[in-house]
Design a protein around this motif. Structure first.
Motif, mmCIF file in Angstrom:
data_model
loop_
_atom_site.group_PDB
_atom_site.id
_atom_site.type_symbol
_atom_site.label_atom_id
_atom_site.label_comp_id
_atom_site.label_asym_id
_atom_site.label_seq_id
_atom_site.Cartn_x
_atom_site.Cartn_y
_atom_site.Cartn_z
ATOM 1 N N ARG A 1 43.370 41.254 38.940
ATOM 2 C CA ARG A 1 44.336 41.562 37.892
ATOM 3 C C ARG A 1 45.371 42.587 38.402
ATOM 4 N N SER A 2 44.883 43.629 39.091
ATOM 5 C CA SER A 2 45.816 44.656 39.601
ATOM 6 C C SER A 2 46.802 44.051 40.599
ATOM 7 N N ALA A 3 46.275 43.175 41.489
ATOM 8 C CA ALA A 3 47.152 42.566 42.491
ATOM 9 C C ALA A 3 48.198 41.684 41.826
ATOM 10 N N ARG A 4 47.804 40.887 40.887
ATOM 11 C CA ARG A 4 48.751 39.992 40.228
ATOM 12 C C ARG A 4 49.778 40.782 39.401
ATOM 13 N N GLN A 5 49.288 41.867 38.742
ATOM 14 C CA GLN A 5 50.243 42.685 37.986
ATOM 15 C C GLN A 5 51.265 43.349 38.930
ATOM 16 N N TYR A 6 50.782 43.780 40.102
ATOM 17 C CA TYR A 6 51.702 44.408 41.067
ATOM 18 C C TYR A 6 52.742 43.402 41.558
ATOM 19 N N GLN B 1 54.654 48.025 40.643
ATOM 20 C CA GLN B 1 54.417 49.449 40.438
ATOM 21 C C GLN B 1 53.382 49.939 41.448
ATOM 22 N N GLU B 2 53.659 51.098 42.068
ATOM 23 C CA GLU B 2 52.776 51.624 43.091
ATOM 24 C C GLU B 2 51.423 52.050 42.511
ATOM 25 N N SER B 3 51.421 52.443 41.229
ATOM 26 C CA SER B 3 50.132 52.847 40.614
ATOM 27 C C SER B 3 49.139 51.699 40.563
ATOM 28 N N LEU B 4 49.657 50.499 40.462
ATOM 29 C CA LEU B 4 48.763 49.337 40.449
ATOM 30 C C LEU B 4 48.107 49.143 41.806
ATOM 31 N N GLU C 1 32.288 40.172 52.748
ATOM 32 C CA GLU C 1 32.647 41.268 53.641
ATOM 33 C C GLU C 1 33.901 40.914 54.453
ATOM 34 N N ASP C 2 33.951 39.648 54.914
ATOM 35 C CA ASP C 2 35.141 39.224 55.678
ATOM 36 C C ASP C 2 36.394 39.207 54.793
ATOM 37 N N GLN C 3 36.210 38.723 53.563
ATOM 38 C CA GLN C 3 37.350 38.658 52.652
ATOM 39 C C GLN C 3 37.829 40.054 52.257
ATOM 40 N N LEU C 4 36.907 41.010 52.173
ATOM 41 C CA LEU C 4 37.318 42.376 51.843
ATOM 42 C C LEU C 4 38.259 42.940 52.903
ATOM 43 N N GLU C 5 37.958 42.637 54.134
ATOM 44 C CA GLU C 5 38.815 43.113 55.211
ATOM 45 C C GLU C 5 40.222 42.502 55.078
ATOM 46 N N GLU C 6 40.244 41.243 54.711
ATOM 47 C CA GLU C 6 41.538 40.582 54.554
ATOM 48 C C GLU C 6 42.284 41.109 53.327
ATOM 49 N N LEU C 7 41.513 41.310 52.237
ATOM 50 C CA LEU C 7 42.157 41.789 51.014
ATOM 51 C C LEU C 7 42.612 43.239 51.147
ATOM 52 N N ALA C 8 41.972 43.991 52.057
ATOM 53 C CA ALA C 8 42.382 45.376 52.268
ATOM 54 C C ALA C 8 43.766 45.460 52.911
ATOM 55 N N GLU C 9 44.222 44.329 53.519
ATOM 56 C CA GLU C 9 45.527 44.318 54.170
ATOM 57 C C GLU C 9 46.667 44.029 53.185
ATOM 58 N N LEU C 10 46.360 43.592 51.986
ATOM 59 C CA LEU C 10 47.412 43.177 51.033
ATOM 60 C C LEU C 10 48.416 44.294 50.702
ATOM 61 N N GLY D 1 46.243 33.696 46.286
ATOM 62 C CA GLY D 1 45.299 32.573 46.110
ATOM 63 C C GLY D 1 43.918 32.841 46.697
ATOM 64 N N GLU D 2 43.822 33.867 47.591
ATOM 65 C CA GLU D 2 42.522 34.176 48.189
ATOM 66 C C GLU D 2 41.532 34.733 47.153
ATOM 67 N N PHE D 3 42.087 35.240 46.051
ATOM 68 C CA PHE D 3 41.178 35.800 45.031
ATOM 69 C C PHE D 3 40.297 34.732 44.379
ATOM 70 N N LEU D 4 40.753 33.486 44.419
ATOM 71 C CA LEU D 4 39.929 32.411 43.844
ATOM 72 C C LEU D 4 38.634 32.233 44.637
ATOM 73 N N ALA D 5 38.743 32.155 45.961
ATOM 74 C CA ALA D 5 37.540 32.054 46.801
ATOM 75 C C ALA D 5 36.702 33.322 46.699
#
Length: 497
Positions: free
Chosen positions: A73-78, A83-86, A118-127, A140-144
């Motif tokens: 939700r935070s990623a999609r809202q951003y 907004q940087e707070s998101l 764990e692998d996806q967290l590393e990728e999502l940390a780069e967003l 779209g990675e949030f679906l998996a």
């Protein structure tokens, strides 16, 4: 010495034996209770830990699912409002997710969904550092990511279910073990109960046999000393003293009967001889009044002599007299006995009815005559003046029955049970100048027992009192002669005197 050594382990007293039995029986039950308590404590602890872990793991899996949803939700809202707070919220939720996933990794170390997350967290940390266009493309990675999170939650539930099944299987194993232990320990308690019961009952039964042996007059050839508590051993010693004392008293009684009978018969014979000489006129002519007195003296002397002979018969029967069976005519024996009482029957005015002979049977002549003599004497002593006396006989292949019945006062019910006891005299009054000794019917019953027969008081429709003598066939007589049975202390008959 052997007895002392074998008894060292035995308790010194009955109280010690009972306490030891109680402790020994309770010991397996105590062990069983302790083991059951331990097993229940273990199961309770395991269930408590498992419940706490299940609650914690379920809460963590749900939290991971909620964090994954908030991150998306935070990623999609951003991506919409920029907004940087998101992004700060997104980074905070990602860090929380990473910490909780590390804890979940310890729960499911081999789960592929955890590794994928764990692998996806590393990728999502780069967003947060990507340009907006790249940022939006990778949403779209949030679906998996959500699918792997849901799969991890299901794996956590399956792990909890598996743990519950393991606890259930453990509980079943503990239950089976408790049942086996219960069966084994309760069986051990029962065996110990039987053992200590035997240790207590065995000397008691030995004492019981001793007491019965003393009461029946039997003396075992070899007696084994009682092995048991000190109280019972002491009681056995007291029984030894009692048995020896009873033997002394029995010997004194027999000696007294022999001496008394001998001392009485000698002067009595002189009295009767003197009265007979006076009646014959040796000392001069006697008047009618004097003759009546002499007849009274002679009759009383004869009655006294009969009582003394009963005492002698009783003394003889107490010493295991052995019978001498022979083939005889029962009618002849009855008539011989009746002839002895002819004068008494005449004075009584009794009408005598006797069966006709011949009636042959195999029996002891002296014992049978003694029985009939006592029964007829009782009929004369207690019967009705001018009454009836009937002697009947019935013969079959199996037994001979002789009945002596007379009219008169019926025997009281309270006297029937003790009728054959020696020296017992019932409520009925004996007619005549002399009182009976109370052993006539006892001697008669002993004589019947001597022949393996039976003497009993029976009900009769015609006359008030009826005694029945039952004699067995010749084969039983031979067995009785070979066995030489004890008599006076083994009587099981009903009798009257």
């Amino acid at each position: 010495m052997t007895t002392r050594v074998s008894r060292r382990w035995r308790p010194r007293s009955l109280l010690q034996l009972v306490l030891l039995a109680f402790l020994a029986v309770m010991l397996p039950l105590g062990v069983l209770m302790f083991q059951a308590g331990q097993a229940l404590t273990e199961l309770s602890r395991l269930a408590d830990v498992s419940a706490r872990q299940a609650v914690e793991e379920t809460r963590r899996a749900r939290t991971l699912g909620a964090l994954a949803l908030e991150m998306e939700r935070s990623a999609r809202q951003y991506a919409v409002v920029e907004q940087e707070s998101l992004l700060a919220i997104y980074a905070e939720r990602l860090e929380e997710y990473r910490q909780l996933l590390a804890q979940q990794r310890r729960l499911l170390p081999q789960d592929p969904d955890v590794a994928a997350l764990e692998d996806q967290l590393e990728e999502l940390a780069e967003l947060p550092g990507l340009p907006m266009e790249d940022f939006q493309e990778r949403l779209g990675e949030f679906l998996a990511f959500a699918q792997h999170t849901e799969a991890m939650r299901r794996a956590t539930n399956e792990h909890i279910d598996a743990r519950i099944e393991m606890i259930r299987a453990r509980a079943g194993t503990v239950q089976t073990r408790l049942w086996l232990q219960t069966a084994a320990l309760v069986s051990a308690s029962l065996v110990l109960m039987l053992l200590f019961s035997w240790l207590i009952i065995r000397p008691v039964r030995q004492l019981e046999r001793r007491i019965l042996g003393i009461g029946s007059g039997a003396r075992p050839e070899k007696r084994h000393s009682i092995q048991g508590p000190a109280e019972l051993v002491q009681l056995d010693d007291r029984l030894d003293w009692l048995a020896s004392r009873l033997d002394e008293l029995e010997a004194q009684k027999q000696q007294f009967l022999r001496h008394m009978s001998h001392e009485l018969k000698t002067p009595l014979a002189s009295v009767r001889e003197g009265s007979a000489l006076l009646a014959d006129g040796v000392a001069g002519e006697v008047t009618q009044r004097q003759r009546e007195i002499l007849d009274l003296i002679d009759a009383s002397g004869g009655e006294l002599q009969r009582l003394i002979e009963q005492l002698l018969d009783y003394n003889l029967l107490q010493h295991n007299r052995q019978m001498s069976p022979e083939r005889l005519d029962a009618a002849t024996v009855v008539k011989e006995v009746l002839s002895k009482h002819r004068l008494a029957l005449s004075n009584k005015g009794m009408r005598v009815t006797c069966f006709d002979g011949p009636l042959e049977w195999h029996a002891d002549r002296a014992a049978t005559s003694c029985i009939l003599d006592n029964l007829i004497s009782n009929a004369i002593a207690y019967g009705e003046d001018g009454g009836r006396l009937e002697i009947r006989a019935r013969r079959s292949h199996e037994r001979l029955e002789l009945e002596v019945a007379n009219s008169g006062e019926p025997i009281a019910e309270e006297d029937r049970l003790r009728l054959f006891e020696a020296f017992y005299q019932g409520k009925a009054r004996r007619k005549g100048p002399l009182k009976g000794s109370g052993i006539g019917l006892s001697v008669a019953a002993d004589c019947a027992r001597l022949q393996h027969g039976r003497l009993a008081l029976v009900d009769d429709r015609q006359l008030d009192v009826c005694f029945r003598l039952t004699l067995p066939p010749a084969e039983a007589m031979a067995v009785a002669n070979d066995d030489n049975p004890r008599l006076a202390h083994e009587m099981g008959l009903h009798a009257r005197n």
